[in-house]
Write a protein that holds these residues in place. Structure first.
Motif, short mmCIF file in Angstrom:
data_model
loop_
_atom_site.label_atom_id
_atom_site.label_comp_id
_atom_site.label_asym_id
_atom_site.label_seq_id
_atom_site.Cartn_x
_atom_site.Cartn_y
_atom_site.Cartn_z
N UNK A 189 15.84 8.18 -16.30
CA UNK A 189 16.00 8.59 -17.69
C UNK A 189 15.45 7.53 -18.65
N UNK A 190 15.56 6.26 -18.26
CA UNK A 190 15.05 5.17 -19.10
C UNK A 190 13.55 4.98 -18.92
N UNK A 191 12.97 5.66 -17.95
CA UNK A 191 11.53 5.59 -17.66
C UNK A 191 11.09 4.14 -17.39
N UNK A 192 11.85 3.49 -16.52
CA UNK A 192 11.48 2.14 -16.10
C UNK A 192 11.15 2.16 -14.61
N UNK A 193 10.52 1.09 -14.15
CA UNK A 193 10.03 1.05 -12.77
C UNK A 193 11.03 0.48 -11.78
N UNK A 194 11.85 -0.48 -12.23
CA UNK A 194 12.67 -1.27 -11.33
C UNK A 194 14.04 -1.52 -11.96
N UNK A 196 9.51 9.00 -5.82
CA UNK A 196 8.07 9.11 -5.55
C UNK A 196 7.57 7.82 -4.91
N UNK A 197 6.55 7.96 -4.11
CA UNK A 197 6.08 6.85 -3.28
C UNK A 197 5.52 5.70 -4.13
N UNK A 198 4.93 6.02 -5.26
CA UNK A 198 4.40 4.97 -6.13
C UNK A 198 5.54 4.11 -6.69
N UNK A 231 8.34 3.46 -5.09
CA UNK A 231 8.75 2.59 -3.99
C UNK A 231 7.75 1.46 -3.83
N UNK A 232 6.47 1.76 -3.99
CA UNK A 232 5.43 0.74 -3.91
C UNK A 232 5.65 -0.36 -4.96
N UNK A 233 6.01 0.04 -6.19
CA UNK A 233 6.25 -0.95 -7.24
C UNK A 233 7.45 -1.83 -6.89
N UNK A 234 8.50 -1.20 -6.38
CA UNK A 234 9.66 -1.99 -5.94
C UNK A 234 9.29 -2.93 -4.81
N UNK A 235 8.45 -2.46 -3.89
CA UNK A 235 8.01 -3.29 -2.77
C UNK A 235 7.15 -4.46 -3.26
N UNK A 236 6.35 -4.23 -4.30
CA UNK A 236 5.56 -5.33 -4.88
C UNK A 236 6.47 -6.42 -5.42
N UNK A 237 7.53 -6.01 -6.11
CA UNK A 237 8.49 -6.98 -6.64
C UNK A 237 9.16 -7.72 -5.49
N UNK A 238 9.56 -6.98 -4.46
CA UNK A 238 10.17 -7.59 -3.28
C UNK A 238 9.21 -8.59 -2.64
N UNK A 286 0.83 -1.21 0.00
CA UNK A 286 0.00 0.00 0.00
C UNK A 286 0.87 1.26 0.00
N UNK A 287 0.66 2.08 -1.02
CA UNK A 287 1.43 3.32 -1.15
C UNK A 287 1.24 4.22 0.07
N UNK A 288 0.02 4.30 0.57
CA UNK A 288 -0.28 5.22 1.67
C UNK A 288 0.53 4.87 2.91
N UNK A 289 0.70 3.58 3.20
CA UNK A 289 1.46 3.19 4.39
C UNK A 289 2.96 3.44 4.18
N UNK A 290 3.43 3.20 2.97
CA UNK A 290 4.83 3.50 2.66
C UNK A 290 5.10 4.98 2.85
N UNK A 291 4.22 5.82 2.35
CA UNK A 291 4.38 7.27 2.49
C UNK A 291 4.35 7.68 3.95
N UNK A 292 3.41 7.13 4.72
CA UNK A 292 3.31 7.47 6.14
C UNK A 292 4.59 7.11 6.87
#
Length: 420
Positions: free
Chosen positions: A201-206, A399-401, A403-410, A4-10
């Protein structure tokens, strides 16, 4: 299951308040009041998950979730939560919070892990606190390469040795008790912000890491003789001219070693630093980075540097000094850190499944993961750094989103490697 992005941000915004320099970036040095405040917050969040929480004698926090296999090696994931002076809110903290969030989701979804899971939160990764080559303290304690010699000798900006700062913080380091037995850690996994511009610069998520560079550092001093700007050229002993000659020769030697190694003398302090006087003293710092173990095993970089210095000293009639900046118990340069290749492929598949764009990236920055690669299977996940990749400063941002995507992969990776 997703994080959850909101908890990561908090979590990240809360940790950012634990700083000794409000309004001037995050300063959360190891063994400080702010370190204690962050630790108490993180432990409070871990307690909500009913983990078995414990701390080793150098201050590493663990939150353990048992698995179905008795006495099995542990899957360990996390990062550090200390910062440099006037640093940012994301270096280290993003990986700490992502790991905490992964453990939350696993708990909420009643995930059944076979191998035990341990959330690891480290408070002394930054070498800036006690000087070059003194960081990654917690991971070195786990693998048995942290020494009492270091704890008794290196000092922070307040003049405290690391040992004194630890004791004031409430620790009584017993290094032997911190060492993990070989085979006791199945995997070590760390998420981190890139601290560079490539992913953005490569506009990738992870970013998926295969190598972290080995690092070598040296200090050089050139002792000439000061003179007025009217002094005849033939009589001068110009320390800066000698340093310039060294830089040119060193650059040529490094280039001759091939593409697997880089090196430069990137910092110079000149005395007197004036257009009216011949420089009498120059101090320079060399940094070498390499992704090749063969280079570190076959090249004596100290001797390479010393040979060039001797030639410069003879040619220009000045004295030269060479001092190594090295981590106690490690080579200089250190060898590159190689991640588990099979797991990189698993991470690629996870990114494809989640629909996240990824890039394999080798990076020169140092992390606790570089210490763990020789001890157990290790992998790293990077998330993009914005603002041209700046880090270790207040402008650091991810940006928090992201980090959320990286956390999803993790999360998906931990689920996969924790099953028998």
């Amino acid at each position: 299951m997703q994080t959850q992005t909101s908890r990561i941000q908090q979590d990240l915004e809360t940790l950012a308040t634990y700083t000794s320099t409000p309004g001037q970036g995050v300063t959360r040095s190891s063994y400080s009041k702010e370190d204690t405040m962050a630790k108490e917050y993180l432990i409070g969040e871990m307690e909500k998950l009913h983990l078995h929480i414990y701390q080793d004698s150098v201050g590493t926090i663990f939150g353990r979730r048992e698995g179905t296999i008795p006495d099995a090696p542990v899957v360990m994931f996390g990062s550090h939560y200390d910062s440099v002076v006037h640093g940012g809110a994301f270096d280290g903290a993003a990986g700490t919070v992502a790991a905490l969030e992964v453990m939350r989701v696993l708990t909420e979804e009643h995930f059944c892990n076979d191998y035990p899971l341990e959330l690891i939160l480290m408070n002394a990764e930054e070498g800036a606190t006690f000087g070059p080559c003194t960081g990654v303290t917690n991971s070195r304690a786990m693998v048995g390469t942290l020494t009492m010699e270091e704890l008794r000798t290196v000092k922070n900006r307040f003049g405290q040795t690391k040992l004194e700062a630890m004791k004031e913080y409430g620790l009584n380091p017993d290094l032997a008790s911190c060492v993990r037995k070989p085979g006791s850690i199945k995997n070590f996994v760390e998420l981190h912000v890139e601290q560079g511009p490539v992913l953005d610069q490569a506009q990738v998520d992870v970013g998926l890491i295969r190598y972290l560079a080995g690092i070598g550092r040296y200090t050089l001093r050139f002792h000439g003789q000061t003179a007025d700007s009217t002094a005849p050229m033939s009589s001068r002993k110009d320390a800066l001219v000698a340093a310039a000659a060294f830089i040119q020769a060193f650059d040529a030697q490094i280039k001759a070693l091939g593409e697997d190694v880089t090196g430069m003398m990137g910092k110079l302090d000149i005395t007197p630093n004036s257009n009216q006087f011949v420089p009498e003293r120059v101090e320079g710092k060399i940094e070498i980075r390499t992704f090749s173990k063969a280079i570190t095993e076959t090249t004596d970089f100290k001797q390479l540097i010393q040979t060039i210095l001797d030639e410069v000293s003879h040619k220009y009639g000045i004295a030269c000094e060479l001092e190594e900046i090295r981590r106690v118990g490690y080579s200089n340069p250190t060898g590159p850190s190689i991640m588990n290749g099979d797991n990189v492929e698993k991470l690629r598949s996870i990114c494809d499944h989640l629909g996240y764009r990824y890039l394999e990236i080798n990076n020169g920055t140092g992390h606790d993961s570089m210490i763990m690669t020789d001890f157990c299977d290790t992998n790293m996940i990077y998330v993009p750094s914005r603002n041209h990749g700046v880090s270790h400063c207040p402008e650091e941002f991810t940006d928090y989103e992201s980090i959320k995507k990286g956390a999803d992969v993790l999360l998906e990776f931990i689920k996969e490697i924790s099953k028998a």
